[in-house]
Design a protein around this motif. Structure first.
Motif, short mmCIF file in Angstrom:
data_model
loop_
_atom_site.label_atom_id
_atom_site.label_comp_id
_atom_site.label_asym_id
_atom_site.label_seq_id
_atom_site.Cartn_x
_atom_site.Cartn_y
_atom_site.Cartn_z
N ALA A 36 -7.99 4.91 11.03
CA ALA A 36 -9.44 4.79 10.87
C ALA A 36 -10.01 6.03 10.18
O ALA A 36 -11.01 6.59 10.60
CB ALA A 36 -10.13 4.54 12.21
N GLN A 52 -2.46 5.28 1.91
CA GLN A 52 -3.45 4.20 2.09
C GLN A 52 -3.25 3.51 3.44
O GLN A 52 -4.21 3.27 4.19
CB GLN A 52 -3.32 3.17 0.96
CG GLN A 52 -3.74 3.74 -0.40
CD GLN A 52 -3.40 2.80 -1.55
OE1 GLN A 52 -2.29 2.25 -1.62
NE2 GLN A 52 -4.35 2.62 -2.47
N GLN A 53 -2.00 3.21 3.75
CA GLN A 53 -1.69 2.53 5.00
C GLN A 53 -2.12 3.37 6.20
O GLN A 53 -2.71 2.88 7.16
CB GLN A 53 -0.18 2.22 5.06
CG GLN A 53 0.25 1.45 6.29
CD GLN A 53 -0.41 0.07 6.40
OE1 GLN A 53 -0.72 -0.57 5.38
NE2 GLN A 53 -0.68 -0.36 7.62
N ILE A 105 -7.76 9.76 -1.16
CA ILE A 105 -6.41 9.18 -1.20
C ILE A 105 -5.66 9.65 -2.44
O ILE A 105 -4.48 10.00 -2.36
CB ILE A 105 -6.50 7.64 -1.12
CG1 ILE A 105 -6.86 7.25 0.33
CG2 ILE A 105 -5.20 6.99 -1.57
CD1 ILE A 105 -7.09 5.77 0.55
N LEU A 125 -11.43 6.31 7.45
CA LEU A 125 -12.60 6.09 6.61
C LEU A 125 -13.70 5.47 7.45
O LEU A 125 -13.42 4.68 8.34
CB LEU A 125 -12.29 5.19 5.42
CG LEU A 125 -11.72 3.80 5.72
CD1 LEU A 125 -12.19 2.80 4.68
CD2 LEU A 125 -10.21 3.85 5.76
N LEU A 132 -5.80 3.48 6.88
CA LEU A 132 -6.25 2.30 7.63
C LEU A 132 -5.89 2.42 9.11
O LEU A 132 -6.73 2.21 9.98
CB LEU A 132 -5.61 1.03 7.05
CG LEU A 132 -6.03 0.67 5.63
CD1 LEU A 132 -5.28 -0.58 5.16
CD2 LEU A 132 -7.54 0.42 5.56
N GLU A 133 -4.65 2.79 9.37
CA GLU A 133 -4.20 2.83 10.77
C GLU A 133 -4.94 3.88 11.60
O GLU A 133 -5.20 3.69 12.77
CB GLU A 133 -2.69 3.10 10.83
CG GLU A 133 -1.86 1.92 10.34
CD GLU A 133 -0.38 2.24 10.26
OE1 GLU A 133 0.05 3.29 10.80
OE2 GLU A 133 0.36 1.44 9.64
N LEU A 147 0.84 -1.20 0.00
CA LEU A 147 0.00 0.00 0.00
C LEU A 147 0.88 1.25 0.00
O LEU A 147 1.97 1.26 0.57
CB LEU A 147 -0.90 0.01 1.23
CG LEU A 147 -1.97 -1.09 1.33
CD1 LEU A 147 -2.74 -0.93 2.64
CD2 LEU A 147 -2.92 -1.05 0.14
#
Lengths: 763, 161, 82
Positions: B97, B90-91, B109, B99, B94-95, B86
């Motif tokens: 939160a 993107q990473q 992004i 989204l 995720l980490e 990623l």
């Protein structure tokens, strides 16, 4: 079982990456409009350009003749459903109204009301065909404003609407669908005791939920009567139930598959497109995709109700409130059903009051039928009440948090709507706000600080979940709620915690209507509470099975096995001496010990436990432009127990931001013909990144004893306090009280001009 | 209605397609090429859910015609990851939160990646203004900004600065 | 016996304006049955549009829930959400 001992938890309370995360950051997640089916056609809806009109004729012949058009439908293609409230598992719904909202019959009731639809081989042809449908209208007088709609002689939307809740039944129909009242104590006596009475009128505008994903579905209606509906909604079971009812299809013949949902906030708790797409598909025998444009979303779907809020509060000079009265007039849109009931019930729920009288009116007008929006009903009434309480505090010279604390609801408080509160955490939110560093910082010129509180019930309801142990010891969780904000993660976390295995070994799936038991929709802040309860119980059943399977392998009694850290152990030395068996050890032998290890639990979760919040907002007002900048914002909330704290914070931050938009910018602007003037994101301005600071969050945890992990719903209450918090901050900054939303720059400018009339250039 | 033949580069790979004159780049990506990661939220350039990078500039693909891609270099959300790995943005999404529903996420992004292609030292305010064309209704932007600022620091470290 | 209060409800017409009742019942089902016997139609109204708060906790569609003799029972409008 209960898992309320926070120190003993390994997974719950941590912040793992959501299971569906990677698909969503690389563009692979499949939302409503992303699906295609073989042989699929493109649909398009034709909409009324009039706010109120009788439909005298629809001629579809030219559209039908256009090359590439395979089906055209109008209301004539839908069953004419009688005026009755039916109950199909999602609560009461008037299906005549819902049917007529999906496709106008006899009358178009708002600008954007669907009147016909086509299916064609391309979206361009479908669009062309829509223009070829000829609709003859007899334009009728219309009404947009709530008080104008209530007035004698207002244009009537429904000639069979007689106000419910008034005895005897009114002789004449009106636009007031319902009157509702709540009384506690003796209001006259209370006001007689008051040393200060403040009486004010506030108003709010309907605002759109403004989910970024427009409504979308892809459906097929098979020649054998079996239907597939792939759509973006807050509940696949809701889609199935409503489509079945509106089209007269057996539920068994509808498989509703939940797409990933691109936001809903309550706005996707009912159907608009799915029944229309099914009617088109039935007519031409091909799958049909229907996707709304943003303009259609604004003109044709839900806003939240706006309305008028009249508040009267009487208090002693000490600050103790002795009487409170409220009148709410809520916009329902074209059909009955504004959330005025919960608006009434939430308005004073933060207070311990002896004498209260609340009256609510549900009023129809020529606007789209309102849909739920985060804590439906509560933000409007709370804006009025929390503004008025702030006015009271200023008048009395009492700190607004102290005034609230003095009058705060607590365990044992009998609410104005009846029940006595238990296990509530309102006062801790006030204390956390008071002690927060934010509340102590100094402000500069043209800056102001406001506080406000809010309440929401939260709901439970019916949920199903199944837990399957795979042959290698990994686990699948199937649940019935579309994941609108990270709930897959919290489901997997609760299952992992109960099973004692790593979070990554649990994969959650949102099932379609044929693969999991009935589950009420994603809404009312119920998923982590109710579905989480079902997941927890299913995982516990699996643990019981795992223990009995281990017992079978060891050939001892199941009572002699205990489950700890994902492994079976003999319970004490009497049970025998065996090496512990992991979940994977047991799974691989499941065939020999009785077959697959799986459990499904269906429940009706009760006792959701209410949520309270207190917010602090700092603003700076630009006296030249009237622009209000949010300088700092802190949201304090009783969340019960945060399962995945990041997604709890996210709910709080998102709700606050929507509330700020409602406070400062968002409104529907109608022209004199009742046509919406701003059906797009350029003119309907939702908050953007540069409008905001970071939204600070404080999670107060007063566990809800009804939930195994102590969770409360968290998604709704964050939108309740912001409008009053912002208004109170503006009043603090400029010394003028804004009582009409949105508090947009022109209104702020006008308020400042009133303070100091502008000098003409010639002077 | 005759179609136009377009030769272009999408996510580093040569691409060819036929499209009608009025088809937007977003329609082409989604309906002709099966790249449904770019989303339609408004089709008027106001929401940013369809953001792509065209010759280094962020563009709302709903405001660009499919024929305009001729000879250009297009990057969509499907092309942001570095192979199996990623992209830091993107990473970090995720980490942190960053989204909730995930619908605005592709556009955000892509826009954030384009920002960090331009500068690895954005201030929070610069990032907020850069992303002001991408609407998110779920998050209140807080975690998005944290993710972008964190991704910038990761990329600064990668760049040895 | 449980004391029942009905708030905010248009169903008052079914009860002749009464909003408070003492009802001998040990479950929600039996409470609704008894109220419907006294005021025909009220049972359906409760099923379709009301939630029941028992000692402060809100229950929706919960026939099986137990009532104690001293229970505070409040019939309130059913609650949905966003």
């Amino acid at each position: 079982m209960s898992y309320l001992d926070k120190a003993a938890l390994k997974v719950v309370g941590t912040r793992p990456i959501r299971p569906d995360g990677v698909d969503k950051v690389i563009g692979r997640a499949s939302f409503g409009a992303d699906m295609t089916m073989p042989g699929m056609l493109w649909g398009k809806v034709k909409r009324s350009p009039h706010a109120h009109a009788r439909i005298t004729k629809i001629d579809t012949s030219k559209a039908e003749k256009l090359n590439g058009v395979l089906a055209v439908v109008t209301a004539a293609d839908f069953p004419n459903i009688p005026n009755e409230e039916a109950f199909v598992g999602e609560g009461p719904m008037n299906f005549r109204d819902l049917s007529r909202n999906c496709m106008a019959r006899d009358k178009a009731l708002y600008d954007g009301h669907a009147v016909a639809a086509v299916a064609a081989t391309s979206s361009a042809i479908a669009e062309e065909a829509v223009d070829l449908i000829e609709v003859e209208y007899e334009v009728l007088p219309h009404v947009i404003d709530v008080e104008e709609a209530m007035a004698d002689g207002a244009p009537l939307l429904h000639d069979d609407m007689f106000t419910q809740g008034i005895e005897p039944k009114p002789e004449k129909p009106s636009n007031v669908a319902k009157r509702i009242t709540f009384t506690k104590g003796d209001i006259a006596k209370g006001f007689a005791e008051a040393e200060l009475v403040i009486e004010r009128k506030y108003s709010t505008q309907p605002v759109h939920q403004a989910y970024i994903e427009p409504h979308a579905c892809v459906v097929s209606y098979g020649s054998d009567g079996q239907c597939t509906v792939f759509s973006s909604s807050q509940g696949q079971f809701m889609v199935r139930a409503y489509c079945a009812k509106l089209l007269g299809i057996d539920m068994a013949n509808i498989r509703a598959i939940p797409a990933e949902i691109g936001g809903g906030f309550g706005g996707k708790t009912l159907v608009y497109l799915e029944p229309v797409a099914l009617a088109l598909s039935k007519k031409c025998g091909r799958p049909v995709k229907l996707v709304m444009s943003r303009e259609e979303v604004f003109r044709g779907t839900g806003p939240a109700a706006g309305g008028v809020i009249e508040v009267k509060i009487g208090a002693k000079k000490s600050g103790r409130i002795v009487a409170a009265e409220l009148v709410l007039k809520y916009q329902a849109g074209a059909f009955a059903g504004s959330p005025v009931g919960p608006g009434c019930m939430c308005a004073f729920a933060m207070y311990d009051l002896d004498n209260v009288h609340i009256t609510g009116y549900d009023v129809v007008s020529n606007r789209p039928k309102v849909a739920a929006y985060r804590a439906p009903g509560a933000p409007n009434s709370s804006y009025g009440v929390e503004s008025c309480v702030d006015e009271l505090a200023r008048e009395l010279g009492i700190d607004p948090l102290a005034l609230r604390e003095m009058n705060a609801a607590r365990d044992g408080t009998k609410t104005p709507y009846g029940p006595t509160l238990v296990n509530v955490g309102y006062i801790p939110t006030l204390e956390a706000a008071k002690n927060h560093e934010h509340y102590k910082t100094k402000l500069g010129p043209n800056q102001g600080r406001g506080v406000a509180s809010g309440f929401w019930f939260n709901i439970g309801g019916e949920s199903s979940a199944s837990v399957h142990v795979n042959e290698d010891g990994t686990v699948a969780v199937v649940e019935g709620n579309p994941d609108i904000g990270g709930s897959r993660a919290s489901m997997a976390m609760m299952a992992a915690e109960v099973l004692g295995i790593p979070y990554e070994k649990v994969r959650p799936v949102v099932g379609d209507t044929a693969s999991i038991g009935f589950t009420f929709l994603t809404g009312g802040s119920r998923v982590t509470f109710a579905t989480g309860m079902a997941v927890t119980q299913a995982a516990e059943k699996v643990v019981e099975q795992l223990k009995s399977r281990a017992a079978a392998i060891w050939d001892i009694s199941p009572e002699a096995v205990e489950w700890k850290d994902g492994k079976a152990f003999p319970a004490g030395s009497n049970a025998g001496s065996f090496e512990p068996l992991s979940l994977a050890d047991i799974a691989v032998k499941s065939g020999r010990t009785g077959g697959p290890i799986t459990a499904e639990v269906s429940i009706n979760a009760q006792g959701a436990g209410p949520g309270f919040a207190t917010h602090i907002c700092d603003v700076e007002v630009d006296r030249e432009t009237g622009h209000v900048k949010i300088l700092r914002y802190t949201a304090v909330q009783d969340v019960g127990r945060a399962i995945h704290p990041s997604y709890v914070e996210g709910q709080m931050q998102g709700g606050v931001t929507q509330g700020i938009g409602w406070a400062l910018n968002e409104e529907y602007i109608y022209d004199k013909n009742g046509r919406l003037d701003n059906p797009g994101f350029l003119d309907y301005r939702v908050p953007v990144a540069s409008d905001l600071p970071m939204i600070e969050t404080v999670m107060v945890e007063v566990p809800n004893p009804r939930h195994p992990f102590g969770a409360r719903g968290v998604g709704e209450v964050p939108i309740v306090p912001p409008m009053a918090a912002v208004a109170n901050a503006i009043a603090d900054a400029i010394g003028t009280r804004m009582r009409d939303l949105p508090m947009s720059p022109p209104k702020i400018r006008a308020a400042l001009d009133e303070q100091e009339p502008p000098r003409l250039a010639a002077e | 209605m005759s179609k136009h033949h377009v030769t272009t580069t999408i996510n580093g790979e040569p691409a060819e397609y036929l499209c009608e004159a009025q088809q937007t780049m977003l329609d082409v990506l989604r309906d002709e090429l099966g790249l449904t990661g770019s989303k339609e939220g408004c089709s008027s350039g106001d929401c940013g859910a369809c953001t792509i990078i065209c010759d280094g500039n962020i563009v709302c693909s709903c405001l660009m015609l499919g024929v305009e891609a001729e000879g250009r270099d297009i990057t969509t959300i499907e092309g942001i990851a570095r192979g199996d790995e990623l992209h830091p943005v993107q990473q970090k999404f995720l980490e942190h939160a960053a989204l909730q529903c995930g619908f605005c996420t592709p556009g955000l992004i892509v826009a954030a990646k384009a920002l960090l292609d331009t500068t690895l030292n954005p201030t929070e305010e610069e990032a907020r203004y850069w992303l002001a064309g991408n609407l998110c209704r779920c998050t209140g932007y807080d975690k998005i900004l944290r993710a972008v600022m964190d991704a910038a620091s990761v990329m600064r470290a990668e760049a040895g600065r | 016996m449980p004391h029942v209060t009905m708030t905010g409800i248009a169903a008052r017409r079914l009860t002749g304006g009464l909003t408070e009742f003492d009802v001998e019942a040990d479950t929600v089902r039996r409470l609704i049955t008894e109220l419907d016997r006294r005021y025909p139609g009220l049972g359906q109204q409760i099923d379709e549009s009301m939630a029941i708060a028992i000692d402060g906790e809100i229950f929706q569609d919960a026939y099986l829930e137990k009532l104690r003799p001293e229970s505070e029972v409040v019939l309130i409008p059913k609650i949905g959400g966003g």
